[in-house]
Write a protein that holds these residues in place. Structure first.
Motif, PDB file in Angstrom:
ATOM      1  N   PRO A 155     -14.648  -2.447 -10.004  1.00 36.00           N
ATOM      2  CA  PRO A 155     -14.485  -0.440  -9.321  1.00 36.00           C
ATOM      3  C   PRO A 155     -15.315   0.023 -10.315  1.00 36.00           C
ATOM      4  O   PRO A 155     -15.552   0.147 -11.689  1.00 36.00           O
ATOM      5  CB  PRO A 155     -13.217  -0.161  -9.770  1.00 36.00           C
ATOM      6  CG  PRO A 155     -12.414  -1.266  -8.868  1.00 36.00           C
ATOM      7  CD  PRO A 155     -12.484  -2.044  -9.502  1.00 36.00           C
ATOM      8  N   GLY A 239     -12.756  -1.129  -5.624  1.00 35.56           N
ATOM      9  CA  GLY A 239     -12.025   0.044  -5.388  1.00 35.56           C
ATOM     10  C   GLY A 239     -12.603   1.442  -4.126  1.00 35.56           C
ATOM     11  O   GLY A 239     -12.405   2.293  -4.347  1.00 35.56           O
ATOM     12  N   GLU A 289      -9.829   8.716  -2.347  1.00 33.11           N
ATOM     13  CA  GLU A 289      -9.686   7.580  -3.686  1.00 33.11           C
ATOM     14  C   GLU A 289      -8.692   6.953  -3.911  1.00 33.11           C
ATOM     15  O   GLU A 289      -8.588   6.063  -4.777  1.00 33.11           O
ATOM     16  CB  GLU A 289      -9.557   8.671  -5.245  1.00 33.11           C
ATOM     17  CG  GLU A 289      -9.449   8.557  -6.297  1.00 33.11           C
ATOM     18  CD  GLU A 289      -9.674   9.260  -7.806  1.00 33.11           C
ATOM     19  OE1 GLU A 289      -9.804   8.867  -8.929  1.00 33.11           O
ATOM     20  OE2 GLU A 289      -9.720   9.840  -7.515  1.00 33.11           O
ATOM     21  N   LYS A 293      -8.010   2.872  -4.133  1.00 34.19           N
ATOM     22  CA  LYS A 293      -7.847   2.308  -5.788  1.00 34.19           C
ATOM     23  C   LYS A 293      -6.034   1.422  -4.944  1.00 34.19           C
ATOM     24  O   LYS A 293      -6.258  -0.135  -5.364  1.00 34.19           O
ATOM     25  CB  LYS A 293      -6.832   3.345  -6.323  1.00 34.19           C
ATOM     26  CG  LYS A 293      -7.285   4.307  -7.221  1.00 34.19           C
ATOM     27  CD  LYS A 293      -6.342   5.406  -7.868  1.00 34.19           C
ATOM     28  CE  LYS A 293      -7.861   5.720  -9.454  1.00 34.19           C
ATOM     29  NZ  LYS A 293      -7.070   6.907  -9.812  1.00 34.19           N
ATOM     30  N   LYS A 294      -5.780   1.810  -4.055  1.00 35.12           N
ATOM     31  CA  LYS A 294      -5.055   0.775  -3.567  1.00 35.12           C
ATOM     32  C   LYS A 294      -5.439  -0.473  -3.004  1.00 35.12           C
ATOM     33  O   LYS A 294      -4.963  -0.806  -2.957  1.00 35.12           O
ATOM     34  CB  LYS A 294      -3.812   1.645  -1.582  1.00 35.12           C
ATOM     35  CG  LYS A 294      -3.559   0.467  -0.828  1.00 35.12           C
ATOM     36  CD  LYS A 294      -3.344   1.228   0.043  1.00 35.12           C
ATOM     37  CE  LYS A 294      -2.362   0.307   0.557  1.00 35.12           C
ATOM     38  NZ  LYS A 294      -1.985   1.345   1.895  1.00 35.12           N
ATOM     39  N   ARG A 296      -7.826  -2.097  -4.327  1.00 33.21           N
ATOM     40  CA  ARG A 296      -7.760  -2.824  -5.314  1.00 33.21           C
ATOM     41  C   ARG A 296      -7.394  -3.479  -5.843  1.00 33.21           C
ATOM     42  O   ARG A 296      -6.774  -4.524  -6.119  1.00 33.21           O
ATOM     43  CB  ARG A 296      -9.036  -1.549  -6.653  1.00 33.21           C
ATOM     44  CG  ARG A 296      -8.865  -2.283  -7.840  1.00 33.21           C
ATOM     45  CD  ARG A 296      -9.916  -3.487  -7.913  1.00 33.21           C
ATOM     46  NE  ARG A 296      -9.635  -4.821  -9.478  1.00 33.21           N
ATOM     47  CZ  ARG A 296     -10.818  -5.485  -9.169  1.00 33.21           C
ATOM     48  NH1 ARG A 296     -12.118  -6.083  -8.693  1.00 33.21           N
ATOM     49  NH2 ARG A 296     -11.116  -6.146 -10.689  1.00 33.21           N
ATOM     50  N   ALA A 297      -6.134  -2.824  -5.465  1.00 33.60           N
ATOM     51  CA  ALA A 297      -4.666  -3.288  -6.126  1.00 33.60           C
ATOM     52  C   ALA A 297      -3.870  -4.368  -4.947  1.00 33.60           C
ATOM     53  O   ALA A 297      -3.798  -5.315  -5.747  1.00 33.60           O
ATOM     54  CB  ALA A 297      -3.319  -1.502  -6.507  1.00 33.60           C
TER      55      ALA A 297
END
Length: 320
Positions: A155, A239, A289, A293-294, A296-297
């Motif tokens: 990200p 991300g 946002e 993030k979800k 990327r995780a």
């Protein structure tokens, strides 16, 4: 095992990523030999026949002789010449893998490939996306991967620090197959409402430039064809909130592999869906946002290159 991947051209740069991940994360070793460069995407190469002189072709001959596995990508097989070399001349005693990535020749006539593999007794078959299992039922799905820890796949800082327009990108290899016209129509409709969306249509540029531009955005639109593309995986790793039209079949297969039903793709199957999803992110930037993030995780925990290549390594260990 010594694995030699052979491809006319590298489909979306996936073969080189498999080769690198095999060498990085497993006890096997791999090399990739390619013949052509299509588009101008400049994906990384290993041994590209047009670039090789006599010494390079001599090394290819050694690799063909010494390999334990011939791993053919797309429509390539042992009868495809690589310069003056023919894999068929080296095939005795090797395990053979056929790996399909949705080439139009395969999609338009999968029965011809099924008959061919049955006649040859070929059982080591892979497909790159779950939908292709319907065309080659005896194949195993091998998910594609991206190197999530390389800088261009991480990200980018600061994307959500300003109050500017929602930044949306789309990177179609072939616009006719990626709902590009529908996407542009939706954006035009939204902008007529005087709600500005910034669009970057990333078309026919080197892969490194594509990745650099993609990670600057809030949202990536992949396509609405029922499955997901490599572009999805890139965006999730970066991300970026990824919108795609995964159908029920594909979501079920992805959930099985990822061992979770909580998938990060933002679903859109129609132009109305796409309009609604983009408007939601325009009106709720924190939700956008959070979606990034979800994603990327998810890539770190369920779809890392290490985990995906372990799946392929297990397949190699089972070869007959």
């Amino acid at each position: 095992m010594r694995i030699l991947m052979l491809a006319i051209n590298d489909p979306a740069g996936t073969a080189i990523q498999f080769s690198k991940a095999i060498n990085r994360h497993t006890t096997h070793s791999a090399r990739l030999v390619t013949l052509e460069s299509r588009y101008t995407h400049s994906w990384e190469k290993d041994m590209h026949v047009p670039d090789l002189g006599p010494d390079g072709m001599e090394e290819v001959a050694i690799l063909m002789h010494e390999a334990d596995v011939f791993h053919f990508h797309m429509t390539c097989d042992e009868n495809q010449p690589f310069g003056h070399l023919l894999p068929a001349d080296f095939i005795k005693g090797k395990a053979i893998v056929h790996h399909h990535h949705g080439h139009h020749d395969f999609r338009s006539n999968p029965e011809s490939f099924r008959k061919k593999y049955k006649a040859l007794g070929r059982r080591n078959l892979l497909v790159s996306t779950p939908d292709l299992m319907k065309l080659l039922p005896k194949a195993q799905w091998q998910p594609n991967l991206v190197p999530i820890d390389e800088p261009l796949f991480k990200p980018m800082w600061g994307r959500f620090d300003d109050d500017g327009p929602l930044k949306v990108c789309h990177s179609p290899t072939r616009k006719d197959l990626k709902n590009t016209d529908e996407f542009l129509d939706v954006v035009s409709t939204i902008n007529k409402r005087k709600v500005h969306v910034s669009v970057d249509l990333i078309d026919d540029v080197p892969n490194t430039e594509c990745l650099a531009r993609k990670r600057r955005h809030h949202v990536l639109f992949d396509h609405m064809q029922g499955y997901y593309g490599v572009s999805s995986l890139e965006g999730l790793s970066q991300g970026v909130a990824v919108i795609a039209g995964l159908d029920e079949w594909n979501r079920a297969r992805v959930s099985e592999f990822a061992k979770t039903e909580d998938l990060p793709w933002i679903l859109a199957h129609t132009k109305k869906d796409l309009t609604d999803r983009l408007m939601e992110f325009i009106q709720d930037r924190p939700a956008c946002e959070a979606a990034g993030k979800k994603g990327r995780a998810f890539m770190e925990q369920q779809w890392s290159d290490k985990r995906v290549i372990e799946h392929l390594a297990q397949f190699y260990d089972s070869l007959d």
